[in-house]
Write a protein that holds these residues in place. Structure first.
Motif, mmCIF file in Angstrom:
data_model
loop_
_atom_site.group_PDB
_atom_site.id
_atom_site.type_symbol
_atom_site.label_atom_id
_atom_site.label_comp_id
_atom_site.label_asym_id
_atom_site.label_seq_id
_atom_site.Cartn_x
_atom_site.Cartn_y
_atom_site.Cartn_z
ATOM 1 N N VAL A 309 0.836 -1.203 0.000
ATOM 2 C CA VAL A 309 0.000 0.000 0.000
ATOM 3 C C VAL A 309 0.875 1.259 0.000
ATOM 4 O O VAL A 309 0.646 2.197 -0.769
ATOM 5 C CB VAL A 309 -0.952 0.017 1.217
ATOM 6 C CG1 VAL A 309 -1.627 1.380 1.354
ATOM 7 C CG2 VAL A 309 -1.995 -1.082 1.078
ATOM 8 N N SER A 313 1.024 3.268 -3.566
ATOM 9 C CA SER A 313 0.371 4.583 -3.476
ATOM 10 C C SER A 313 1.349 5.698 -3.795
ATOM 11 O O SER A 313 1.009 6.665 -4.492
ATOM 12 C CB SER A 313 -0.215 4.784 -2.077
ATOM 13 O OG SER A 313 -1.180 3.805 -1.786
ATOM 14 N N CYS A 314 2.583 5.557 -3.294
ATOM 15 C CA CYS A 314 3.594 6.576 -3.542
ATOM 16 C C CYS A 314 3.937 6.663 -5.026
ATOM 17 O O CYS A 314 4.014 7.765 -5.597
ATOM 18 C CB CYS A 314 4.849 6.261 -2.725
ATOM 19 S SG CYS A 314 6.191 7.431 -2.981
ATOM 20 N N PHE A 316 2.095 5.682 -7.573
ATOM 21 C CA PHE A 316 0.917 6.159 -8.302
ATOM 22 C C PHE A 316 0.774 7.671 -8.183
ATOM 23 O O PHE A 316 0.574 8.379 -9.188
ATOM 24 C CB PHE A 316 -0.334 5.464 -7.761
ATOM 25 C CG PHE A 316 -1.594 5.810 -8.505
ATOM 26 C CD1 PHE A 316 -1.900 5.183 -9.691
ATOM 27 C CD2 PHE A 316 -2.463 6.784 -8.026
ATOM 28 C CE1 PHE A 316 -3.059 5.517 -10.397
ATOM 29 C CE2 PHE A 316 -3.618 7.122 -8.703
ATOM 30 C CZ PHE A 316 -3.911 6.479 -9.899
ATOM 31 N N LEU A 317 0.885 8.190 -6.958
ATOM 32 C CA LEU A 317 0.741 9.639 -6.750
ATOM 33 C C LEU A 317 1.882 10.411 -7.408
ATOM 34 O O LEU A 317 1.658 11.475 -8.005
ATOM 35 C CB LEU A 317 0.695 9.940 -5.252
ATOM 36 C CG LEU A 317 -0.585 9.508 -4.524
ATOM 37 C CD1 LEU A 317 -0.437 9.735 -3.028
ATOM 38 C CD2 LEU A 317 -1.789 10.275 -5.060
ATOM 39 N N TRP A 336 2.411 -3.157 -9.279
ATOM 40 C CA TRP A 336 1.782 -3.692 -8.059
ATOM 41 C C TRP A 336 2.451 -4.996 -7.624
ATOM 42 O O TRP A 336 2.739 -5.201 -6.449
ATOM 43 C CB TRP A 336 0.288 -3.905 -8.304
ATOM 44 C CG TRP A 336 -0.427 -4.539 -7.146
ATOM 45 C CD1 TRP A 336 -0.315 -4.212 -5.819
ATOM 46 C CD2 TRP A 336 -1.354 -5.627 -7.208
ATOM 47 N NE1 TRP A 336 -1.121 -5.025 -5.043
ATOM 48 C CE2 TRP A 336 -1.766 -5.898 -5.869
ATOM 49 C CE3 TRP A 336 -1.884 -6.383 -8.247
ATOM 50 C CZ2 TRP A 336 -2.683 -6.903 -5.573
ATOM 51 C CZ3 TRP A 336 -2.805 -7.381 -7.950
ATOM 52 C CH2 TRP A 336 -3.180 -7.635 -6.618
#
Length: 404
Positions: A309, A313-314, A316-317, A336
């Motif tokens: 996660v 998330s890092c 992706f952002l 992923w």
């Protein structure tokens, strides 16, 4: 007769077992499994006595068990190699380019913070468990790259490079955590002695000393001083490595020569010995209910959930905000899959687990259960996701290739 697609696939998998990255990972799996088997067999008492039985009184020398010699002396070689690798990457590798290191550094930081938060969320209220927050924060390079090695050339080179760089930055963070948060009862005289020896090694670097032997002698002296200073002795390995010259006056790379000379010993002797001495847990004393106790559950969740996660998330952002692009030519499912593999925390996690609960054998064993469980789930899940989302180069243009 032409080979069928299935036979080709099996042949590729068999060959993949013997590439270096894969073999290191398989070796660690075998070592961990053997340690668990022995620790729960008829010779379990002999196993624990071998590593934890006193060799001599602690007043004679503080490293009075084989376990302490492995963790506080032999593992210095592991940390020395980590330090050499980090310095090479900072000077001439992927971490030397600000553009290339932005994403892995951010991802590694997120990948250490998120597991710690997951751990604290689950185990934070339980007594005496707060010191274990860093256990799920580290990624095991050999184990993770070993799983990738099993997939052969399916995994894109850019994704392999991303995983390797994240794991290296992860190691830097783990070393800093050990130095800052797991240091107690500092002894000023020995600490000053450590700084003096370190200063001598830096001076030898600046003066152009181009022989390895003086650095090795100084590194041993540094280890002895750090061992007695209250800072964990393995930090001496990293500090000593950072003083090794990248280039000597005769234009040889002392650092790379040392790294190449030690990496095999590190991968096939030092880490397996450490794994065998530390992975064995007698689960008969814990029971199956131990799997849902706060400590093992928090560690396993931190590795399996927190790692993927935090890192995904890092990435992706960072990609969507234009801070840094995801690895080239890689799909989000592939990214992923690699972030799941970052949840394999074998070596560093076991090491931090020993430091987090000194003298509390039950807590250390519960932490090991969480580490092994979380690492196994991450390895299997990461492998499956990458196997389903990546394609071997030979399969891309082969319409008869099985869809998996």
């Amino acid at each position: 007769m032409a080979s069928t697609p299935i036979i080709k696939t099996v042949r590729r998998q068999f060959k993949a077992l013997f590439v270096s990255d894969a073999f290191e990972g398989i070796l660690l799996i075998a070592v961990a499994a053997t340690a668990m088997f022995v620790a729960n067999s008829a010779v379990s008492e002999s196993y624990h006595h071998l590593f934890h039985g006193e060799l001599f009184p602690s007043e004679t020398f503080k490293l009075n068990t084989l376990h302490l010699w492995i963790n506080d002396a032999l593992m210095v070689i592991f940390f020395f190699v980590v330090g050499l690798e980090v310095k090479r990457e900072l000077i001439a590798g992927n971490l030397s380019d600000p553009k290339q290191r932005t994403l892995p550094v951010l991802a590694a930081i997120a990948g250490m913070a998120a597991p710690a938060l997951v751990y604290i969320t689950i185990a934070g209220d339980a007594p005496n468990l707060e010191r274990g927050w860093a256990i799920p924060a580290a990624t095991d390079i050999a184990f993770a790259m070993g799983v990738v090695g099993l997939l052969g050339s399916r995994v894109p080179a850019a994704l392999r490079l991303f995983l390797l760089t994240v794991a290296i930055v992860d190691d830097i963070g783990a070393v800093m955590i050990i130095a800052i948060f797991y240091t107690a009862n500092l002894k000023l005289a020995w600490l000053v002695g450590s700084l003096v020896v370190l200063g001598v090694m830096i001076a030898m670097n600046r003066m152009g000393v181009n022989r390895v032997f003086p650095f090795i002698l100084a590194a041993i002296a540094l280890w002895f001083c750090v061992l007695n200073s209250g800072v964990h002795a393995t930090i001496a390995g990293v500090l000593a490595a950072l003083t090794i010259p990248m280039r000597t006056q005769d234009d040889n790379s002392m650092l790379e020569n040392l790294e190449h000379g030690l990496v095999g010993w590190n991968a096939y002797l030092v880490v397996p010995i450490f794994g065998f001495a530390n992975a064995g847990v007698d689960i008969s004393d814990l029971g199956l209910e131990a799997l849902i106790d706060p400590l093992p559950l928090a560690v396993a969740a931190g590795l399996v959930i927190g790692k993927q996660v935090g890192i995904f998330s890092c990435v992706f952002l960072a990609d969507k905000l234009g801070i840094a692009k995801k690895p080239a030519s890689c799909s989000w499912p592939e990214v992923w899959g690699v972030t799941i593999l970052c949840g394999i925390g074998f070596t560093m996690s076991l090491f931090i687990g020993e430091l987090a609960f000194p003298g509390y054998r039950l807590l250390i064993d519960e932490a090991k259960i969480g580490i092994l469980t979380g690492s196994l789930i991450s390895a299997v899940l990461g492998y499956v996701v990458l196997r389903l989302t990546t394609t071997h180069p030979e399969e891309k243009d082969d319409p008869t290739s099985p869809v998996v």
